[in-house]
Write a protein that holds these residues in place. Structure first.
Motif, PDB file in Angstrom:
ATOM      1  N   THR A 149       0.831  -1.206   0.000  1.00  0.00           N
ATOM      2  CA  THR A 149       0.000   0.000   0.000  1.00  0.00           C
ATOM      3  C   THR A 149       0.862   1.251   0.000  1.00  0.00           C
ATOM      4  N   MET A 150       1.880   1.281   0.859  1.00  0.00           N
ATOM      5  CA  MET A 150       2.755   2.448   0.946  1.00  0.00           C
ATOM      6  C   MET A 150       3.560   2.628  -0.328  1.00  0.00           C
ATOM      7  N   ASN A 151       4.125   1.546  -0.840  1.00  0.00           N
ATOM      8  CA  ASN A 151       4.995   1.657  -2.011  1.00  0.00           C
ATOM      9  C   ASN A 151       4.239   2.087  -3.261  1.00  0.00           C
ATOM     10  N   MET A 152       2.973   1.778  -3.354  1.00  0.00           N
ATOM     11  CA  MET A 152       2.206   2.199  -4.525  1.00  0.00           C
ATOM     12  C   MET A 152       2.146   3.719  -4.623  1.00  0.00           C
ATOM     13  N   MET A 153       2.107   4.394  -3.486  1.00  0.00           N
ATOM     14  CA  MET A 153       2.106   5.859  -3.505  1.00  0.00           C
ATOM     15  C   MET A 153       3.450   6.388  -3.989  1.00  0.00           C
ATOM     16  N   PHE A 154       4.540   5.793  -3.497  1.00  0.00           N
ATOM     17  CA  PHE A 154       5.872   6.246  -3.906  1.00  0.00           C
ATOM     18  C   PHE A 154       6.080   6.063  -5.402  1.00  0.00           C
ATOM     19  N   GLU A 155       5.665   4.909  -5.899  1.00  0.00           N
ATOM     20  CA  GLU A 155       5.885   4.612  -7.320  1.00  0.00           C
ATOM     21  C   GLU A 155       5.119   5.567  -8.218  1.00  0.00           C
ATOM     22  N   MET A 156       3.954   5.991  -7.779  1.00  0.00           N
ATOM     23  CA  MET A 156       3.138   6.901  -8.586  1.00  0.00           C
ATOM     24  C   MET A 156       3.747   8.301  -8.645  1.00  0.00           C
ATOM     25  N   MET A 157       4.615   8.624  -7.672  1.00  0.00           N
ATOM     26  CA  MET A 157       5.195   9.962  -7.592  1.00  0.00           C
ATOM     27  C   MET A 157       6.630  10.018  -8.103  1.00  0.00           C
ATOM     28  N   ASN A 158       7.055   9.033  -8.885  1.00  0.00           N
ATOM     29  CA  ASN A 158       8.421   9.016  -9.436  1.00  0.00           C
ATOM     30  C   ASN A 158       9.489   8.998  -8.345  1.00  0.00           C
ATOM     31  N   MET A 159       9.178   8.374  -7.223  1.00  0.00           N
ATOM     32  CA  MET A 159      10.126   8.304  -6.115  1.00  0.00           C
ATOM     33  C   MET A 159      10.836   6.950  -6.153  1.00  0.00           C
ATOM     34  N   PRO A 160      12.162   6.928  -6.319  1.00  0.00           N
ATOM     35  CA  PRO A 160      12.877   5.654  -6.298  1.00  0.00           C
ATOM     36  C   PRO A 160      12.655   4.947  -4.955  1.00  0.00           C
ATOM     37  N   VAL A 161      12.185   3.726  -5.002  1.00  0.00           N
ATOM     38  CA  VAL A 161      11.898   2.975  -3.783  1.00  0.00           C
ATOM     39  C   VAL A 161      13.162   2.256  -3.327  1.00  0.00           C
ATOM     40  N   VAL A 162      13.607   2.563  -2.135  1.00  0.00           N
ATOM     41  CA  VAL A 162      14.847   1.998  -1.608  1.00  0.00           C
ATOM     42  C   VAL A 162      14.552   0.647  -0.964  1.00  0.00           C
ATOM     43  N   THR A 163      15.344  -0.331  -1.338  1.00  0.00           N
ATOM     44  CA  THR A 163      15.122  -1.694  -0.883  1.00  0.00           C
ATOM     45  C   THR A 163      16.095  -2.070   0.229  1.00  0.00           C
ATOM     46  N   SER A 164      15.950  -3.292   0.706  1.00  0.00           N
ATOM     47  CA  SER A 164      16.855  -3.820   1.709  1.00  0.00           C
ATOM     48  C   SER A 164      17.153  -5.271   1.361  1.00  0.00           C
ATOM     49  N   GLN A 165      17.664  -6.029   2.315  1.00  0.00           N
ATOM     50  CA  GLN A 165      17.983  -7.433   2.075  1.00  0.00           C
ATOM     51  C   GLN A 165      16.736  -8.307   2.190  1.00  0.00           C
ATOM     52  N   TYR A 166      15.666  -7.730   2.689  1.00  0.00           N
ATOM     53  CA  TYR A 166      14.386  -8.416   2.842  1.00  0.00           C
ATOM     54  C   TYR A 166      13.336  -7.314   2.785  1.00  0.00           C
ATOM     55  N   TRP A 167      12.055  -7.677   2.809  1.00  0.00           N
ATOM     56  CA  TRP A 167      11.044  -6.636   2.902  1.00  0.00           C
ATOM     57  C   TRP A 167      11.258  -5.858   4.190  1.00  0.00           C
ATOM     58  N   ASN A 168      10.924  -4.571   4.154  1.00  0.00           N
ATOM     59  CA  ASN A 168      11.194  -3.697   5.307  1.00  0.00           C
ATOM     60  C   ASN A 168      10.173  -3.943   6.405  1.00  0.00           C
ATOM     61  N   ILE A 169      10.354  -5.067   7.076  1.00  0.00           N
ATOM     62  CA  ILE A 169       9.409  -5.545   8.086  1.00  0.00           C
ATOM     63  C   ILE A 169      10.159  -5.912   9.358  1.00  0.00           C
ATOM     64  N   ALA A 170       9.556  -5.610  10.483  1.00  0.00           N
ATOM     65  CA  ALA A 170      10.073  -6.075  11.763  1.00  0.00           C
ATOM     66  C   ALA A 170       8.902  -6.521  12.623  1.00  0.00           C
ATOM     67  N   TYR A 171       9.180  -7.449  13.515  1.00  0.00           N
ATOM     68  CA  TYR A 171       8.115  -8.061  14.314  1.00  0.00           C
ATOM     69  C   TYR A 171       8.269  -7.743  15.799  1.00  0.00           C
ATOM     70  N   GLY A 172       7.162  -7.398  16.417  1.00  0.00           N
ATOM     71  CA  GLY A 172       7.163  -7.140  17.844  1.00  0.00           C
ATOM     72  C   GLY A 172       5.771  -6.752  18.295  1.00  0.00           C
ATOM     73  N   ALA A 173       5.426  -7.133  19.511  1.00  0.00           N
ATOM     74  CA  ALA A 173       4.119  -6.781  20.062  1.00  0.00           C
ATOM     75  C   ALA A 173       4.281  -5.786  21.204  1.00  0.00           C
ATOM     76  N   GLY A 174       4.925  -6.210  22.276  1.00  0.00           N
ATOM     77  CA  GLY A 174       5.128  -5.322  23.404  1.00  0.00           C
ATOM     78  C   GLY A 174       6.147  -4.245  23.094  1.00  0.00           C
ATOM     79  N   LYS A 175       6.118  -3.182  23.881  1.00  0.00           N
ATOM     80  CA  LYS A 175       7.013  -2.046  23.677  1.00  0.00           C
ATOM     81  C   LYS A 175       8.478  -2.488  23.669  1.00  0.00           C
ATOM     82  N   GLY A 176       9.194  -2.153  22.601  1.00  0.00           N
ATOM     83  CA  GLY A 176      10.613  -2.470  22.481  1.00  0.00           C
ATOM     84  C   GLY A 176      10.908  -3.893  22.071  1.00  0.00           C
ATOM     85  N   GLU A 177       9.884  -4.701  21.931  1.00  0.00           N
ATOM     86  CA  GLU A 177      10.084  -6.103  21.610  1.00  0.00           C
ATOM     87  C   GLU A 177      10.699  -6.305  20.232  1.00  0.00           C
TER      88      GLU A 177
END
Length: 241
Positions: A167-195
């Motif tokens: 959803t987020m990247n679709m907005m960037f792509e429509m605005m000619n903004m180069p989408v910066v990648t990483s070694q994996y999708w830009n995702i992190a997991y955690g539930a509690g604060k700081g987890e």
């Protein structure tokens, strides 16, 4: 003028400026320029897991000599776009509603060279406030984000992060903004604060994202031209006429 027609005209105007008069590119050609990345914490929690990810990115960016600023979306209401068209009539000054975070981000994008937006995952989607913010920013001040590298990151307890990123990247792509990648999708997991800090792969993903962002900014602002020169103006075609 309906919303679809306005988007067409706004996009054509922004792209046309890049073709006819690439002044913005000239203004960013100095190789000695100190680049700045604006980061938006789209979580209502100012010190939660999304902020931890942005901090990890910030530390790495600063090691590469990149200036950073994190802006908190906070817990105040963010207006949605009401398709009033006022931003199309005020000379490109941004949204006519200037009483919330959109006005702040619009002003900061004038001097920012890149944008990173972090959001928690709500029902497989970005935070509603983030969507309202980004939609109004891009709709009313799209000329300020054109050709600037962008990245999104999503933090979730268990699932929905990939849909949020899309959803987020679709907005960037429509605005000619180069989408910066990483070694994996830009995702992190955690539930509690700081987890999220316990997600070692997620934290490494954030650091790699920052390194890639710094590399791209240095290349863009070191080769004498910060934006591609396009020979064609956008062409739009409606399936139903």
């Amino acid at each position: 003028m309906d919303r679809r027609d306005f988007i067409k005209k706004a996009t054509m105007a922004a792209a046309g400026a890049a073709v006819v008069s690439p002044v913005s590119a000239i203004e960013h050609t100095a190789s000695s320029k100190k680049c700045k990345v604006l980061m938006v914490n789209g979580s209502p929690r100012s010190d939660g897991n999304t902020f931890c990810c942005l901090q990890e990115i910030e530390t790495t960016l600063q090691k590469h000599g990149i200036e950073t600023e994190i802006v908190q979306i906070g817990r105040k209401p963010v207006r949605m776009c009401i398709n009033c068209g006022g931003c199309h009539q005020n000379g490109g000054k941004g949204c006519v509603f200037d009483d919330d975070l959109c006005a702040v981000i619009t002003e900061k994008m004038v001097t920012a060279d890149a944008l990173i937006v972090g959001t928690p995952v709500y029902y497989g989607q970005p935070n509603g406030g983030v969507l309202s913010l980004m939609q109004r920013l891009f709709f009313s001040a799209g000329h300020l984000v054109q050709n600037k590298p962008a990245a999104a990151l999503a933090v979730c307890r268990r699932g929905g992060a990939t849909a949020t990123l899309q959803t987020m990247n679709m907005m960037f792509e429509m605005m000619n903004m180069p989408v910066v990648t990483s070694q994996y999708w830009n995702i992190a997991y955690g539930a509690g604060k700081g987890e999220v800090k316990l997600d070692t792969e997620g934290m490494q993903t954030m650091r790699t994202l920052a390194t890639n962002m710094a590399f791209l900014l240095q290349k863009i602002h070191g080769d004498g031209d910060a934006a591609p020169k396009r020979d064609e103006r956008p062409q739009f075609m409606n399936f139903i006429r």
